[in-house]
Design a protein around this motif. Structure first.
Motif, short mmCIF file in Angstrom:
data_model
loop_
_atom_site.label_atom_id
_atom_site.label_comp_id
_atom_site.label_asym_id
_atom_site.label_seq_id
_atom_site.Cartn_x
_atom_site.Cartn_y
_atom_site.Cartn_z
N ARG A 1 0.73 -1.27 0.20
CA ARG A 1 0.10 -0.12 -0.02
C ARG A 1 0.91 1.08 0.11
O ARG A 1 0.44 2.35 -0.82
CB ARG A 1 -0.92 0.03 1.14
N LEU A 2 1.92 1.22 0.83
CA LEU A 2 2.81 2.26 1.02
C LEU A 2 3.74 2.71 -0.43
O LEU A 2 3.48 3.73 -0.86
CB LEU A 2 3.94 2.17 2.16
N LYS A 3 4.05 1.45 -1.06
CA LYS A 3 4.73 1.68 -2.45
C LYS A 3 3.79 2.35 -3.35
O LYS A 3 3.99 3.22 -4.00
CB LYS A 3 5.00 0.42 -2.81
N SER A 4 2.37 1.98 -3.40
CA SER A 4 1.38 2.37 -4.32
C SER A 4 1.18 3.90 -4.16
O SER A 4 1.14 4.60 -4.99
CB SER A 4 0.23 1.80 -4.33
N ALA B 1 2.54 7.18 -6.70
CA ALA B 1 1.41 8.17 -7.18
C ALA B 1 1.87 9.51 -6.88
O ALA B 1 1.17 10.54 -7.51
CB ALA B 1 0.06 7.86 -6.34
N GLU B 2 2.65 9.85 -6.11
CA GLU B 2 3.44 11.08 -5.89
C GLU B 2 4.27 11.72 -6.74
O GLU B 2 5.13 11.07 -7.23
CB GLU B 2 4.03 11.26 -4.44
N PRO B 3 4.14 12.74 -7.35
CA PRO B 3 4.95 13.19 -8.39
C PRO B 3 6.29 13.36 -7.64
O PRO B 3 6.67 14.00 -6.60
CB PRO B 3 4.49 14.78 -8.78
N LEU C 1 -2.31 3.59 8.04
CA LEU C 1 -1.08 3.48 8.43
C LEU C 1 -0.09 3.67 7.22
O LEU C 1 0.87 4.74 7.46
CB LEU C 1 -0.67 2.08 8.82
N ALA C 2 -0.39 3.40 6.09
CA ALA C 2 0.59 3.65 4.97
C ALA C 2 0.39 5.09 4.61
O ALA C 2 1.37 5.85 4.44
CB ALA C 2 0.10 2.82 3.62
N ARG C 3 -0.86 5.63 4.69
CA ARG C 3 -0.80 6.98 4.42
C ARG C 3 -0.13 8.00 5.34
O ARG C 3 0.59 8.99 5.21
CB ARG C 3 -2.35 7.48 4.33
#
Length: 223
Positions: free
Chosen positions: A35-38, A42-44, A210-212
């Motif tokens: 989830r954290l990788k995704s 997605a962040e520039p 948590l990932a966020r």
């Protein structure tokens, strides 16, 4: 482009800790790491690489080596450990310590994680252990300082969604954090040995939160 290496703790024949409901740490850490990788991808201007993307064993040193090989800007190891007492709870963030651990819990957790290599059949001899502990040069001192800063940023965000086990970034001799030139943190998302926290760790929505929170801390640090 910022490169973040996300490490899902344990894997394969090393399941990590096990909760009373039968939840294995290795499965929780992989779910959160994915989830954290995704989110990072997605962040520039950011990309993430996983040390493992399946249920298999990777030696601790190889995890840190991957971060160094890709010249990572940050290494984040995800865990959900257990403690002797079932009422222990809360999130923690660790950075490497040059002189031992900052608490009994930190020492105990570091000892457990460092012994994971023995489960995977990799037996580190005394000489290598000694070198691993002592060959920390001046560049590592600076790296540890950066690790403490990013750890603080991540801990602040985790405190918004969970109790904090300790209100400060702890330090211990985790082998997986020993990259001399890559800021590295170990995130104990929650205690899988606590029945309430184990239940939340198995929930996809909570894993996402948590990932966020970890991503928010990373972004705050680099900002």
């Amino acid at each position: 482009m910022l490169t973040i290496v996300v490490d899902a703790g344990h894997g394969g024949e090393d399941p990590g800790a096990r909760g009373r409901r039968g939840t294995y740490e290795k499965n929780v850490t992989l779910a959160i790491a994915r989830r954290l990788k995704s989110l990072i991808d997605a962040e520039p201007g950011m990309r993430a690489l996983l040390t493992r993307d399946g249920d298999y064993f990777i030696p601790l040193a190889a995890r840190a080596d991957k971060a160094r090989r890709v010249k990572a800007d940050l290494f984040v190891s995800i865990h959900a450990d257990a403690y002797m007492l079932p009422h222990a709870r809360g999130s923690s963030v660790f950075a490497l310590s040059e002189r031992g651990a900052t608490s009994t819990t930190a020492r105990w957790l570091a000892k457990r994680e460092n012994e994971a290599d023995l489960i995977g059949g990799v037996n580190l001899d005394v000489k290598d252990r000694y070198l691993a502990e002592t060959l920390l040069d001046l560049s590592q001192t600076a790296t540890i300082n950066d690790s403490l800063k990013v750890g603080r940023a991540v801990l602040d965000e985790l405190g918004e969604i969970n109790t904090l086990h300790k209100a400060h970034v702890e330090q211990a001799g985790f082998a997986v954090l020993k990259s001399p030139d890559v800021p590295s943190i170990l995130v104990e998302t929650a205690f899988i040995s606590n029945p309430d926290e184990e239940k939340r760790l198995g929930d996809a929505t909570y894993q996402d939160r948590l990932a966020r929170a970890v991503l928010a801390g990373i972004k705050n640090y680099f900002a």
